[in-house]
Design an enzyme around this catalytic site. Sequence first.
Site, PDB file in Angstrom:
ATOM      1  N   GLY A 207     -48.834  24.370   3.830  1.00 36.24           N
ATOM      2  CA  GLY A 207     -47.993  25.084   4.775  1.00 36.24           C
ATOM      3  C   GLY A 207     -46.558  24.595   4.811  1.00 36.24           C
ATOM      4  O   GLY A 207     -45.618  25.391   4.860  1.00 36.24           O
ATOM      5  N   ARG A 208     -46.365  23.282   4.755  1.00 38.58           N
ATOM      6  CA  ARG A 208     -45.007  22.736   4.853  1.00 38.58           C
ATOM      7  C   ARG A 208     -44.208  22.928   3.568  1.00 38.58           C
ATOM      8  O   ARG A 208     -43.026  22.586   3.523  1.00 38.58           O
ATOM      9  CB  ARG A 208     -45.072  21.261   5.242  1.00 38.58           C
ATOM     10  CG  ARG A 208     -45.891  20.388   4.284  1.00 38.58           C
ATOM     11  CD  ARG A 208     -46.188  19.036   4.926  1.00 38.58           C
ATOM     12  NE  ARG A 208     -47.057  18.189   4.132  1.00 38.58           N
ATOM     13  CZ  ARG A 208     -48.374  18.283   4.097  1.00 38.58           C
ATOM     14  NH1 ARG A 208     -48.991  19.232   4.795  1.00 38.58           N
ATOM     15  NH2 ARG A 208     -49.105  17.449   3.387  1.00 38.58           N
TER      16      ARG A 208
ATOM     17  N   GLU B 280     -45.821  14.706   7.943  1.00 36.62           N
ATOM     18  CA  GLU B 280     -47.131  15.305   7.707  1.00 36.62           C
ATOM     19  C   GLU B 280     -47.637  14.957   6.313  1.00 36.62           C
ATOM     20  O   GLU B 280     -48.845  14.891   6.087  1.00 36.62           O
ATOM     21  CB  GLU B 280     -47.061  16.827   7.886  1.00 36.62           C
ATOM     22  CG  GLU B 280     -48.441  17.482   7.969  1.00 36.62           C
ATOM     23  CD  GLU B 280     -48.383  18.911   8.480  1.00 36.62           C
ATOM     24  OE1 GLU B 280     -48.423  19.101   9.708  1.00 36.62           O
ATOM     25  OE2 GLU B 280     -48.294  19.818   7.649  1.00 36.62           O
TER      26      GLU B 280
ATOM     27  N   LYS C 201     -56.956  19.869  15.895  1.00 36.77           N
ATOM     28  CA  LYS C 201     -57.422  21.248  16.051  1.00 36.77           C
ATOM     29  C   LYS C 201     -58.901  21.290  16.432  1.00 36.77           C
ATOM     30  O   LYS C 201     -59.325  22.047  17.309  1.00 36.77           O
ATOM     31  CB  LYS C 201     -57.221  22.021  14.745  1.00 36.77           C
ATOM     32  CG  LYS C 201     -55.776  22.321  14.390  1.00 36.77           C
ATOM     33  CD  LYS C 201     -55.722  23.088  13.082  1.00 36.77           C
ATOM     34  CE  LYS C 201     -54.300  23.405  12.669  1.00 36.77           C
ATOM     35  NZ  LYS C 201     -54.260  24.132  11.358  1.00 36.77           N
TER      36      LYS C 201
END
Length: 545
Positions: A265-266, A351, A510
Site C-alpha cells: 500500500g505505501r 511501516e 486491525k
Amino acid sequence: MTTLTQLASWQALEKHSTTVPHMRELFKQQPQRFSQMSTKACGLFLDYSKNRASTETLSLLFDLAKESKIEEKVRAMFAGDVINNTEQRAVLHTALRAPKDKVIKVDGVNIVTEVHQTLDKMEKFVYSVTSGEWKGFTGKTITDVVSIGIGGSFLGPKIVSQALRPYWSGQLNCHFVANVDGTAITEKLKGLNAETTLFVMSSKSFGTQETLTNTLSAKEWFLTQGAMQSDVAKHFVAVSSNVTKATDFGIDASNIFPMWDWVGGRYSLWSAIGLPIALLVGMDNFRALLAGAHDMDNHFANTPLEQNMPVIMGLFSLWYGNFFNAQSHVVLTYDHYLRGLPAYFQQLDMESNGKSVTLNGSDVKYTTGPVIWGGEGTNGQHAYHQLLHQGTALIPADFIMPLNSHNPLGEHHVQLASNCFGQTQALMQGRTFDEALAEVRNASLSDNEKQLIAQHKVMPGNKPSNTLLMDKLTPTTLGALIALYEHRTFVQGAIWQINSFDQWGVELGKLLGDKVLKRLTDSTETEDLDTSSNGLINLFKQQKI
C-alpha cells in the site's frame, strides 16, 4: 546468514565512530568538501558534505553496503524475486513506472503489460470525467472528487496531489477521507452536491474497515440526496481486487481498477491508487510523475554505490542510528507545496523498517527504523528547531527545497533559501563559548551576566544534515524524489537484514480492533479481556448516547 554485527565492516565502523572529528574540523581539513561530497541524479542535487563523515567513514560505509550484498539484493528486487519472504511475494512497485517495452514476469506473466493496460484505462476514464463526457445521475458534469482510502491508499494520493497543486487543471476539486471518525466524512460532504460528486474508493479487499465504513456512509448520503441505487454506478468507482464485492455495492465492473499483491500500500501511488492524482493533474502529468520515478529506479539499479544517491542517504541514516544512537530523523521541506511530504516519508519508512525480527526469524540486536518526523520551513524554525540546535538528542536532518518557486513573489523565495541554507550551516558549525561571549561583549551587563548569557548561547554544532535541491518542483522531479526515499528505505532494511515489505504490526491492530468492535456493539458487559480493556469498553457502552 551472518549476523550484521559480526561483519568486519560493521566492527570497523564501531571503532571508527569514536574518532571522527567535529564537522568544523572536517571542513578545514577538506577544502573541496562540498564538491567532493555532493552528487546529481534525476533532476535532484544532494549535498551530503554536512555529515559526520571523513573519507575513511565513507569508505567503511560503502564496505558495509558491499559486505551486505546490497547490489545483489537490488537486482533481486528489480527481477521480481520473492524478497517479501513472510508473505511469499515479489516487490515490484518499480514495475508500475517501467516503460511499455520492459518485460518483468510474475508467475510467467509479463506484469508490465497489465500495468500499461491499467494506465490506458485510467487515461480513458480521466478524459471522460475532465472533458465533461461523464455525466452524473441528473446529467450534470462532475465538479468534485472524494477519494476514500486509508494508509497508502490515502496518504500517497493526498500528498502528491497537494505537492502538484500548480499542475491542477482547475476542472475538479478533490477531497480526501481516511479517518473512520464520522466527523471526517461528515465535514467533507458538507457543501458538496451529490449530482456533481464522484467517489473513488480504494481498498484491495473492498473490506478494509475504515474505508468500507466511510464508503457506506458516502453511499447513504448520496441516496438521501435524491439518487437511487441504480445511480451509484455513475458516482462511485473503485480501485480493488474484489470485483464481486464492488459490483454488489453498485459499482460498474468497467469502473473497477486493479491492484496487485506485488505492490504494498505505501508503494502504490504509482498504480490506479493514484487515480485522484491523475484526475487533478491529467494523465500527461501523471505519466511524468512515473517517468521521474523510473529515472531514479535506473539510477539506483545501475550507479556505483559511491555515486548512488539512495545508497548514500540510506547509509548515513544507518550510520547515525546504529553508531550514534540517533532515535529519530527529521525531514524539513522548504516549499509550501511539499508540506505534507514528511508525513508520507514517515509512513514509508516507519511501516517498512519498524521491525525487530530478521529475515530468518531471529531477534534483531541493533537499532532499526528511526522515528521520522518533520514539517514545513520556515515554520519549524520558530518551534522545534530549538531542539535540533541545542537539545541533547542527535537528530539528523534532511532539507528539501526547489531553487525556483512556482510563485516568485518579491523577496520571498530568496528569504526562504537564506533560511534553509542558514539552518544547515548553523547545525553544522554551532557557536562556541568564545563566539557567544564576543557577541555580548558590548552589552550593558556585568562580566558574570555576560558569562551566563554566553553559556546559554552556546550550540555544539556537529549536527548532521543533507540538503536536497531541485531546479523546480515538477511531476518529474517529485517522482524522482519519492522514489529516492523508497530506495533509501530499502537500502537500510537490506543492511539490517529485515523484511521492509510486510506490516504485521498494522495487521495485529486491525485484528484486535475487530474483536473489540464486536464487544462494543453487544449489550452484555465485557469481562473476558484484560481489566483495562474491559473497563474502557464497558465505560463506552454506559456513556454512549
